[in-house]
Design a protein around this motif. Structure first.
Motif, PDB file in Angstrom:
ATOM      1  N   GLY A  27       0.429  12.545   8.922  1.00 40.17           N
ATOM      2  CA  GLY A  27      -0.274  11.253   9.030  1.00 40.17           C
ATOM      3  C   GLY A  27      -1.354  11.265  10.104  1.00 40.17           C
ATOM      4  O   GLY A  27      -1.476  12.211  10.887  1.00 40.17           O
ATOM      5  N   ASN A  28      -2.113  10.171  10.141  1.00 41.06           N
ATOM      6  CA  ASN A  28      -3.258  10.103  11.054  1.00 41.06           C
ATOM      7  C   ASN A  28      -2.891   9.715  12.479  1.00 41.06           C
ATOM      8  O   ASN A  28      -3.609  10.039  13.420  1.00 41.06           O
ATOM      9  CB  ASN A  28      -4.276   9.079  10.533  1.00 41.06           C
ATOM     10  CG  ASN A  28      -4.950   9.574   9.275  1.00 41.06           C
ATOM     11  OD1 ASN A  28      -5.245  10.758   9.151  1.00 41.06           O
ATOM     12  ND2 ASN A  28      -5.183   8.671   8.321  1.00 41.06           N
ATOM     13  N   GLY A  29      -1.803   8.979  12.633  1.00 45.70           N
ATOM     14  CA  GLY A  29      -1.408   8.527  13.975  1.00 45.70           C
ATOM     15  C   GLY A  29      -2.444   7.623  14.608  1.00 45.70           C
ATOM     16  O   GLY A  29      -2.583   7.582  15.835  1.00 45.70           O
ATOM     17  N   SER A  30      -3.146   6.844  13.782  1.00 43.82           N
ATOM     18  CA  SER A  30      -4.277   6.078  14.320  1.00 43.82           C
ATOM     19  C   SER A  30      -3.828   4.969  15.279  1.00 43.82           C
ATOM     20  O   SER A  30      -4.582   4.596  16.172  1.00 43.82           O
ATOM     21  CB  SER A  30      -5.126   5.509  13.182  1.00 43.82           C
ATOM     22  OG  SER A  30      -4.302   4.932  12.221  1.00 43.82           O
ATOM     23  N   ARG A  31      -2.590   4.480  15.113  1.00 44.70           N
ATOM     24  CA  ARG A  31      -2.143   3.396  16.012  1.00 44.70           C
ATOM     25  C   ARG A  31      -1.849   3.909  17.417  1.00 44.70           C
ATOM     26  O   ARG A  31      -1.647   3.125  18.331  1.00 44.70           O
ATOM     27  CB  ARG A  31      -0.901   2.696  15.426  1.00 44.70           C
ATOM     28  CG  ARG A  31      -1.227   1.794  14.247  1.00 44.70           C
ATOM     29  CD  ARG A  31       0.027   1.388  13.505  1.00 44.70           C
ATOM     30  NE  ARG A  31       0.668   2.550  12.898  1.00 44.70           N
ATOM     31  CZ  ARG A  31       1.960   2.608  12.579  1.00 44.70           C
ATOM     32  NH1 ARG A  31       2.729   1.590  12.808  1.00 44.70           N
ATOM     33  NH2 ARG A  31       2.456   3.701  12.032  1.00 44.70           N
ATOM     34  N   MET A  32      -1.776   5.220  17.580  1.00 46.66           N
ATOM     35  CA  MET A  32      -1.486   5.786  18.908  1.00 46.66           C
ATOM     36  C   MET A  32      -2.735   6.384  19.545  1.00 46.66           C
ATOM     37  O   MET A  32      -2.634   7.174  20.490  1.00 46.66           O
ATOM     38  CB  MET A  32      -0.388   6.836  18.802  1.00 46.66           C
ATOM     39  CG  MET A  32       0.971   6.287  18.383  1.00 46.66           C
ATOM     40  SD  MET A  32       1.624   5.062  19.532  1.00 46.66           S
ATOM     41  CE  MET A  32       2.287   6.135  20.799  1.00 46.66           C
ATOM     42  N   ARG A  33      -3.907   6.028  19.038  1.00 45.76           N
ATOM     43  CA  ARG A  33      -5.126   6.504  19.693  1.00 45.76           C
ATOM     44  C   ARG A  33      -5.299   5.782  21.020  1.00 45.76           C
ATOM     45  O   ARG A  33      -4.882   4.639  21.122  1.00 45.76           O
ATOM     46  CB  ARG A  33      -6.340   6.220  18.774  1.00 45.76           C
ATOM     47  CG  ARG A  33      -6.368   7.206  17.634  1.00 45.76           C
ATOM     48  CD  ARG A  33      -7.704   7.228  16.921  1.00 45.76           C
ATOM     49  NE  ARG A  33      -7.627   8.254  15.905  1.00 45.76           N
ATOM     50  CZ  ARG A  33      -7.814   8.068  14.595  1.00 45.76           C
ATOM     51  NH1 ARG A  33      -8.137   6.886  14.119  1.00 45.76           N
ATOM     52  NH2 ARG A  33      -7.724   9.054  13.752  1.00 45.76           N
ATOM     53  N   GLY A 254       5.661   5.002  16.307  1.00 46.76           N
ATOM     54  CA  GLY A 254       4.320   5.051  15.701  1.00 46.76           C
ATOM     55  C   GLY A 254       3.402   3.992  16.285  1.00 46.76           C
ATOM     56  O   GLY A 254       2.223   3.944  15.958  1.00 46.76           O
ATOM     57  N   ASN A 255       3.970   3.128  17.144  1.00 45.48           N
ATOM     58  CA  ASN A 255       3.106   2.163  17.843  1.00 45.48           C
ATOM     59  C   ASN A 255       3.424   2.225  19.336  1.00 45.48           C
ATOM     60  O   ASN A 255       4.497   2.697  19.741  1.00 45.48           O
ATOM     61  CB  ASN A 255       3.255   0.747  17.262  1.00 45.48           C
ATOM     62  CG  ASN A 255       4.594   0.121  17.613  1.00 45.48           C
ATOM     63  OD1 ASN A 255       4.857  -0.238  18.764  1.00 45.48           O
ATOM     64  ND2 ASN A 255       5.470   0.015  16.616  1.00 45.48           N
ATOM     65  N   LYS A 256       2.487   1.739  20.135  1.00 40.57           N
ATOM     66  CA  LYS A 256       2.571   1.984  21.578  1.00 40.57           C
ATOM     67  C   LYS A 256       3.782   1.312  22.221  1.00 40.57           C
ATOM     68  O   LYS A 256       4.450   1.906  23.076  1.00 40.57           O
ATOM     69  CB  LYS A 256       1.272   1.518  22.253  1.00 40.57           C
ATOM     70  CG  LYS A 256       0.099   2.393  21.851  1.00 40.57           C
ATOM     71  CD  LYS A 256      -1.252   1.831  22.262  1.00 40.57           C
ATOM     72  CE  LYS A 256      -2.340   2.638  21.566  1.00 40.57           C
ATOM     73  NZ  LYS A 256      -3.696   2.124  21.800  1.00 40.57           N
ATOM     74  N   GLU A 257       4.078   0.080  21.820  1.00 38.54           N
ATOM     75  CA  GLU A 257       5.212  -0.625  22.437  1.00 38.54           C
ATOM     76  C   GLU A 257       6.533   0.044  22.089  1.00 38.54           C
ATOM     77  O   GLU A 257       7.418   0.171  22.929  1.00 38.54           O
ATOM     78  CB  GLU A 257       5.217  -2.102  22.000  1.00 38.54           C
ATOM     79  CG  GLU A 257       4.084  -2.912  22.593  1.00 38.54           C
ATOM     80  CD  GLU A 257       4.010  -2.799  24.107  1.00 38.54           C
ATOM     81  OE1 GLU A 257       5.042  -2.960  24.774  1.00 38.54           O
ATOM     82  OE2 GLU A 257       2.906  -2.541  24.634  1.00 38.54           O
ATOM     83  N   GLY A 258       6.666   0.478  20.838  1.00 41.95           N
ATOM     84  CA  GLY A 258       7.897   1.154  20.408  1.00 41.95           C
ATOM     85  C   GLY A 258       8.067   2.477  21.136  1.00 41.95           C
ATOM     86  O   GLY A 258       9.167   2.836  21.578  1.00 41.95           O
ATOM     87  N   TRP A 259       6.977   3.195  21.280  1.00 46.49           N
ATOM     88  CA  TRP A 259       7.007   4.474  22.000  1.00 46.49           C
ATOM     89  C   TRP A 259       7.442   4.250  23.453  1.00 46.49           C
ATOM     90  O   TRP A 259       8.277   4.983  24.000  1.00 46.49           O
ATOM     91  CB  TRP A 259       5.621   5.125  21.943  1.00 46.49           C
ATOM     92  CG  TRP A 259       5.520   6.352  22.792  1.00 46.49           C
ATOM     93  CD1 TRP A 259       5.895   7.615  22.453  1.00 46.49           C
ATOM     94  CD2 TRP A 259       5.066   6.406  24.142  1.00 46.49           C
ATOM     95  NE1 TRP A 259       5.694   8.463  23.515  1.00 46.49           N
ATOM     96  CE2 TRP A 259       5.182   7.751  24.559  1.00 46.49           C
ATOM     97  CE3 TRP A 259       4.564   5.460  25.036  1.00 46.49           C
ATOM     98  CZ2 TRP A 259       4.822   8.158  25.832  1.00 46.49           C
ATOM     99  CZ3 TRP A 259       4.209   5.866  26.303  1.00 46.49           C
ATOM    100  CH2 TRP A 259       4.338   7.216  26.691  1.00 46.49           C
TER     101      TRP A 259
END
Ligand code: UTP
Length: 279
Positions: A27-33, A254-259
């Motif tokens: 996947g692109n991982g665009s939400r973690m840019r 896959g999102n910053k808050e979850g990470w």
């Protein structure tokens, strides 16, 4: 309590065993840019451990003899890290054959899984989405122990979510009472329903055990939501869907808050383990 795991292969639950586990990482991982402009999402650390390592060890704990990573040419670095892990004394990857296939374009999760077909061993497969981190008991191993190929075509990890959040998930339409059973037969998985119309609050999250028939079904599955080939569409077309309430705690990395929440939780469990070891 969550513990810092040094997983051993086939250590728990592995009654059925799943020979092949597929890890889609294309996947692109665009939400973690911007982090993912520099490093693949799956190599981001959760405290001190790359996300990918959790998925590999969970696959091994589920009894995988082969792990297939579905990757992309523009996301290098996985092979070196896996070689490094395999070279450790008592590596959890000892005896596990890790293979790589490329997904040329990110055409969806269903397409990514289908790319792995030619590398898999016969029988049911497991799928782990590494960015859905589950801490605690290894979820895929629990699922492998509960998968009954005589009556199930799929067993999909199910997490109860707030009613306000159902619109972000595939939601199980469960047969009968959902209050007790760990394995929940379902007649449908409804993609991103309106909260008022959601058939339950159980959301499908990133662990799957899929009967071998999934391959032909994926071949027949055309583009769906977002013009992508959706794994959920193939699962629902196949029928025999079952949800599984896993014991661990899931974090959407896959999102910053979850990470960030996962990093905090894993740090706490590491520090706790160190304290316990020192006593
Ligand atoms: P996501 O949609 O969460 O991942 O897919 P993404 O595309 O990396 O993230 P965003 O939306 O751009 O931030 C769930 C999983 O499926 C894999 C992803 O790598 C992730 O593990 N995937 C998704 C593929 O391998 N190929 C695809 O075409 C789509």
């Amino acid at each position: 309590m969550m513990t810092r795991r040094r997983p051993n292969r086939r250590e728990t639950f592995n009654m059925m065993g799943i020979d092949t586990v597929v890890l889609p990482v294309a996947g692109n991982g665009s939400r973690m840019r911007p982090a993912t402009d520099a490093i693949a999402k799956e190599m981001l650390p959760i405290y001190d451990t790359p996300l990918l390592q959790f998925a590999l060890s969970e696959a091994a704990a589920a009894g995988a003899r082969r792990i297939v990573l579905v990757t992309r040419a523009s996301k290098p670095g996985f092979d070196k890290y896996i070689d490094h892990l395999a070279a450790q004394p008592d590596s959890f990857l000892a005896g596990v054959d890790v293979q790589f296939v490329e997904q040329d374009e990110p055409l969806g999760l269903g397409h990514a899984v289908l790319c792995a077909r030619r590398c898999t061993l016969p029988g049911a497969i497991g799928v782990i989405l590494p960015d859905d981190l589950i801490l605690g008991e290894p979820a895929l191993a629990e699922m492998a122990a509960s998968f009954d190929p005589r009556r199930m075509k799929s067993l999909v990890a199910a997490q109860k979510v707030d009613r306000a959040s159902v619109g972000s998930y595939g939601i199980f339409d469960i047969d009968g009472d959902d209050s007790i059973a760990r394995v929940m037969p379902a007649h449908d998985l409804v993609e991103k329903p309106d909260p008022e119309k959601a058939p339950s609050q159980y959301a499908a999250v990133g662990r799957y055990v899929l009967a071998e028939e999934i391959w032909d079904q994926l071949e027949r599955t055309g583009p769906g939501a977002g013009d992508e080939i959706q794994l959920t569409d193939a699962i629902t077309a196949l029928g025999g869907i079952h949800g599984f309430r896993f014991s661990g705690r899931r974090y959407d990395c896959g999102n910053k808050e979850g990470w960030f929440a996962a990093t905090e939780a894993y740090r706490r469990s590491c520090l706790q383990s160190e304290l316990t070891a020192a006593e």
